[in-house]
Design a protein around this motif. Structure first.
Motif, PDB file in Angstrom:
ATOM      1  N   PRO A 159       5.645   1.804 -15.313  1.00  6.55           N
ATOM      2  CA  PRO A 159       5.174   1.074 -16.522  1.00  6.55           C
ATOM      3  C   PRO A 159       3.688   0.869 -16.635  1.00  6.55           C
ATOM      4  CG  PRO A 159       6.760  -0.053 -15.348  1.00  6.55           C
ATOM      5  CD  PRO A 159       6.516   1.087 -14.622  1.00  6.55           C
ATOM      6  N   ASP A 160       3.134   0.970 -17.726  1.00  2.10           N
ATOM      7  CA  ASP A 160       1.810   0.788 -17.912  1.00  2.10           C
ATOM      8  C   ASP A 160       1.085  -0.812 -17.845  1.00  2.10           C
ATOM      9  OD1 ASP A 160       1.217   3.506 -18.677  1.00  2.10           O
ATOM     10  OD2 ASP A 160       1.386   2.990 -20.964  1.00  2.10           O
ATOM     11  N   THR A 161       2.073  -1.414 -17.728  1.00  2.85           N
ATOM     12  CA  THR A 161       1.833  -3.060 -17.727  1.00  2.85           C
ATOM     13  C   THR A 161       1.505  -3.312 -16.127  1.00  2.85           C
ATOM     14  OG1 THR A 161       4.262  -3.579 -17.631  1.00  2.85           O
ATOM     15  CG2 THR A 161       3.051  -3.602 -19.795  1.00  2.85           C
ATOM     16  N   LEU A 162       2.037  -2.385 -15.169  1.00  2.44           N
ATOM     17  CA  LEU A 162       1.874  -2.698 -13.945  1.00  2.44           C
ATOM     18  C   LEU A 162       0.418  -3.032 -13.559  1.00  2.44           C
ATOM     19  CD1 LEU A 162       3.214  -2.815 -10.916  1.00  2.44           C
ATOM     20  CD2 LEU A 162       2.848  -0.472 -10.737  1.00  2.44           C
ATOM     21  N   GLY A 163      -0.626  -2.327 -14.037  1.00  2.52           N
ATOM     22  CA  GLY A 163      -2.059  -2.472 -13.795  1.00  2.52           C
ATOM     23  C   GLY A 163      -2.204  -1.896 -12.291  1.00  2.52           C
ATOM     24  N   LEU A 164      -1.607  -0.543 -11.945  1.00  2.00           N
ATOM     25  CA  LEU A 164      -1.807  -0.041 -10.605  1.00  2.00           C
ATOM     26  C   LEU A 164      -3.094   0.034  -9.851  1.00  2.00           C
ATOM     27  CD1 LEU A 164      -0.427   0.969  -8.227  1.00  2.00           C
ATOM     28  CD2 LEU A 164      -0.287   3.658  -9.245  1.00  2.00           C
ATOM     29  N   ASP A 165      -4.194   0.358 -10.774  1.00  2.00           N
ATOM     30  CA  ASP A 165      -5.567   0.505 -10.294  1.00  2.00           C
ATOM     31  C   ASP A 165      -6.103  -0.796  -9.915  1.00  2.00           C
ATOM     32  OD1 ASP A 165      -5.899   3.196 -10.633  1.00  2.00           O
ATOM     33  OD2 ASP A 165      -6.327   2.989 -12.815  1.00  2.00           O
ATOM     34  N   ALA A 224       0.764  -1.217  -0.008  1.00  2.00           N
ATOM     35  CA  ALA A 224      -0.123   0.018  -0.006  1.00  2.00           C
ATOM     36  C   ALA A 224       0.923   1.230   0.043  1.00  2.00           C
ATOM     37  CB  ALA A 224      -1.003  -0.171   1.163  1.00  2.00           C
ATOM     38  N   GLY A 225       1.917   1.142   0.726  1.00  2.00           N
ATOM     39  CA  GLY A 225       2.861   2.258   0.733  1.00  2.00           C
ATOM     40  C   GLY A 225       3.576   2.682  -0.454  1.00  2.00           C
ATOM     41  N   ALA A 226       3.954   1.524  -1.091  1.00  2.00           N
ATOM     42  CA  ALA A 226       4.659   1.547  -2.367  1.00  2.00           C
ATOM     43  C   ALA A 226       3.680   2.346  -3.430  1.00  2.00           C
ATOM     44  CB  ALA A 226       5.097   0.216  -3.042  1.00  2.00           C
ATOM     45  N   ALA A 227       2.266   1.708  -3.412  1.00  2.00           N
ATOM     46  CA  ALA A 227       1.384   2.033  -4.388  1.00  2.00           C
ATOM     47  C   ALA A 227       0.981   3.558  -4.333  1.00  2.00           C
ATOM     48  CB  ALA A 227      -0.026   1.472  -4.190  1.00  2.00           C
ATOM     49  N   ARG A 228       1.203   4.245  -2.787  1.00  2.00           N
ATOM     50  CA  ARG A 228       1.191   5.485  -2.799  1.00  2.00           C
ATOM     51  C   ARG A 228       2.062   6.324  -3.562  1.00  2.00           C
ATOM     52  NH1 ARG A 228       0.088   8.592   2.816  1.00  2.00           N
ATOM     53  NH2 ARG A 228       0.615  10.768   2.205  1.00  2.00           N
ATOM     54  N   TRP A 229       3.241   5.936  -3.483  1.00  2.00           N
ATOM     55  CA  TRP A 229       4.477   6.572  -4.043  1.00  2.00           C
ATOM     56  C   TRP A 229       4.206   6.472  -5.601  1.00  2.00           C
ATOM     57  CZ3 TRP A 229       7.766   9.836  -2.803  1.00  2.00           C
ATOM     58  CH2 TRP A 229       8.153  10.015  -1.238  1.00  2.00           C
ATOM     59  N   ARG A 233      -6.498   4.563   0.735  1.00  2.00           N
ATOM     60  CA  ARG A 233      -7.230   5.581   0.235  1.00  2.00           C
ATOM     61  C   ARG A 233      -6.645   6.891   0.048  1.00  2.00           C
ATOM     62  NH1 ARG A 233     -12.668   3.843  -0.450  1.00  2.00           N
ATOM     63  NH2 ARG A 233     -12.537   2.166   0.854  1.00  2.00           N
ATOM     64  N   ALA A 234      -5.396   7.169   0.569  1.00  2.00           N
ATOM     65  CA  ALA A 234      -4.559   8.022  -0.083  1.00  2.00           C
ATOM     66  C   ALA A 234      -4.146   8.259  -1.059  1.00  2.00           C
ATOM     67  CB  ALA A 234      -3.274   8.257   0.870  1.00  2.00           C
ATOM     68  N   ALA A 235      -3.786   6.676  -1.636  1.00  2.00           N
ATOM     69  CA  ALA A 235      -3.339   6.314  -3.141  1.00  2.00           C
ATOM     70  C   ALA A 235      -4.463   6.605  -4.200  1.00  2.00           C
ATOM     71  CB  ALA A 235      -2.879   5.098  -3.256  1.00  2.00           C
ATOM     72  N   ARG A 236      -5.775   6.581  -3.701  1.00  2.00           N
ATOM     73  CA  ARG A 236      -6.725   6.708  -4.867  1.00  2.00           C
ATOM     74  C   ARG A 236      -6.946   8.099  -4.783  1.00  2.00           C
ATOM     75  NH1 ARG A 236      -8.792   2.230  -5.920  1.00  2.00           N
ATOM     76  NH2 ARG A 236      -9.046   0.073  -4.786  1.00  2.00           N
ATOM     77  N   HIS A 237      -6.824   8.830  -3.721  1.00  2.00           N
ATOM     78  CA  HIS A 237      -7.104  10.386  -4.121  1.00  2.00           C
ATOM     79  C   HIS A 237      -5.868  11.072  -4.873  1.00  2.00           C
ATOM     80  CE1 HIS A 237     -10.335  11.841  -1.281  1.00  2.00           C
ATOM     81  NE2 HIS A 237     -10.228  10.714  -0.596  1.00  2.00           N
ATOM     82  N   LEU A 238      -4.672  10.556  -4.566  1.00  2.00           N
ATOM     83  CA  LEU A 238      -3.719  11.151  -5.341  1.00  2.00           C
ATOM     84  C   LEU A 238      -3.861  10.661  -6.818  1.00  2.00           C
ATOM     85  CD1 LEU A 238      -0.688  10.439  -2.687  1.00  2.00           C
ATOM     86  CD2 LEU A 238      -2.001  12.517  -3.255  1.00  2.00           C
ATOM     87  N   ARG A 239      -4.285   9.502  -7.083  1.00  2.00           N
ATOM     88  CA  ARG A 239      -4.303   8.828  -8.283  1.00  2.00           C
ATOM     89  C   ARG A 239      -5.409   9.633  -9.289  1.00  2.00           C
ATOM     90  NH1 ARG A 239      -1.650   5.642 -11.855  1.00  2.00           N
ATOM     91  NH2 ARG A 239      -2.902   4.037 -12.710  1.00  2.00           N
ATOM     92  N   VAL A 240      -6.467  10.339  -8.730  1.00  2.00           N
ATOM     93  CA  VAL A 240      -7.517  11.393  -9.417  1.00  2.00           C
ATOM     94  C   VAL A 240      -6.956  12.874  -9.138  1.00  2.00           C
ATOM     95  CG1 VAL A 240      -9.185   9.683  -9.258  1.00  2.00           C
ATOM     96  CG2 VAL A 240      -8.952  11.350  -7.383  1.00  2.00           C
TER      97      VAL A 240
END
Length: 230
Positions: free
Chosen positions: A192-198, A179-184, A219-226
């Motif tokens: 890489p687009d192939t990661l499929g982060l969502d 989760a922490g890595a995903a936020r970064w 939750r933080a990652a989702r907010h940052l994602r948008v």
């Protein structure tokens, strides 16, 4: 026994705070001050200690949603900063976590904290991708777009390594690190687009969402994602 009991209480207090932050991020409401534990919690001195463990993410809803902190929240953040300064021999992540808290305090209450120089971050330049991801996950509160720091610059230079570390964390079922890595990854270019982060975030949320600390980072990652940073 007493030390063990205090450690258990502190862990529970940190989880309570994290749950409050995650709830505020989920609802788009205000920060977690209303969800603080009882007065006995504050009287025992666990409140500032819990905030110190959670770090700058204690006030993350205000940073991401542009809401105004309650005076009690700022007072508690200030108390945590002043009560638990890093020792001279503190680990780099401890020094950086404290620096992030002082930065959050300055951002939300200008003049409330004296600007502090950044700790050293050259240790990240030579870290292998596993160590890099582990350290960045600990320092996830620094993962904010538009915020410059030596840690953020080190991460921006190695998006593929962070992506690789995210995949490894998922495979190892280390949901907190994932989760922490995903936020970064949400604030880095060149992922890489192939990661499929969502899809990856959905999976981490499903598997690790029972942990308030994991839920907070998702939750933080989702907010940052948008692009929700105000």
């Amino acid at each position: 026994m007493e030390q063990s009991g205090t450690s258990t209480l502190l862990k529970g207090a940190v989880q309570d705070l994290a749950a409050g932050v995650a709830s505020a991020l989920r609802s788009g409401g205000h920060g977690p001050a209303g969800d603080l534990p009882s007065a006995a919690f504050a009287a025992d001195g666990l409140a500032p200690a819990a905030v110190r463990v959670l770090g700058a993410d204690y006030v993350l809803p205000h940073v991401l949603l542009g809401t105004r902190p309650d005076p009690a929240e700022l007072a508690l953040l200030r108390r945590a900063v002043e009560t638990y300064p890093p020792r001279a021999d503190a680990a780099p992540t401890v020094a950086w976590s404290h620096w992030a808290m002082t930065r959050a305090l300055r951002r939300l209450a200008p003049g409330e904290a004296v600007p502090a120089p950044e700790p050293a971050a050259d240790w990240l330049d030579t870290a292998d991708w596993r160590t890099l991801t582990h350290q960045l996950a600990i320092l996830a509160p620094l993962a904010l777009p538009g915020e410059d720091s030596a840690v953020g610059r080190a991460a921006r230079h190695r998006p593929v390594d962070v992506a690789r570390g995210f995949v490894r964390a998922v495979r190892r079922r280390d949901w907190a690190q994932a989760a922490g890595a995903a936020r970064w990854l949400t604030v880095l270019d060149g992922v890489p687009d192939t990661l499929g982060l969502d899809t990856g975030l959905d999976f981490v949320e499903l598997m690790g969402g029972g942990d308030p600390l994991v839920d907070l980072q998702v939750r933080a990652a989702r907010h940052l994602r948008v692009g929700a940073l105000v």
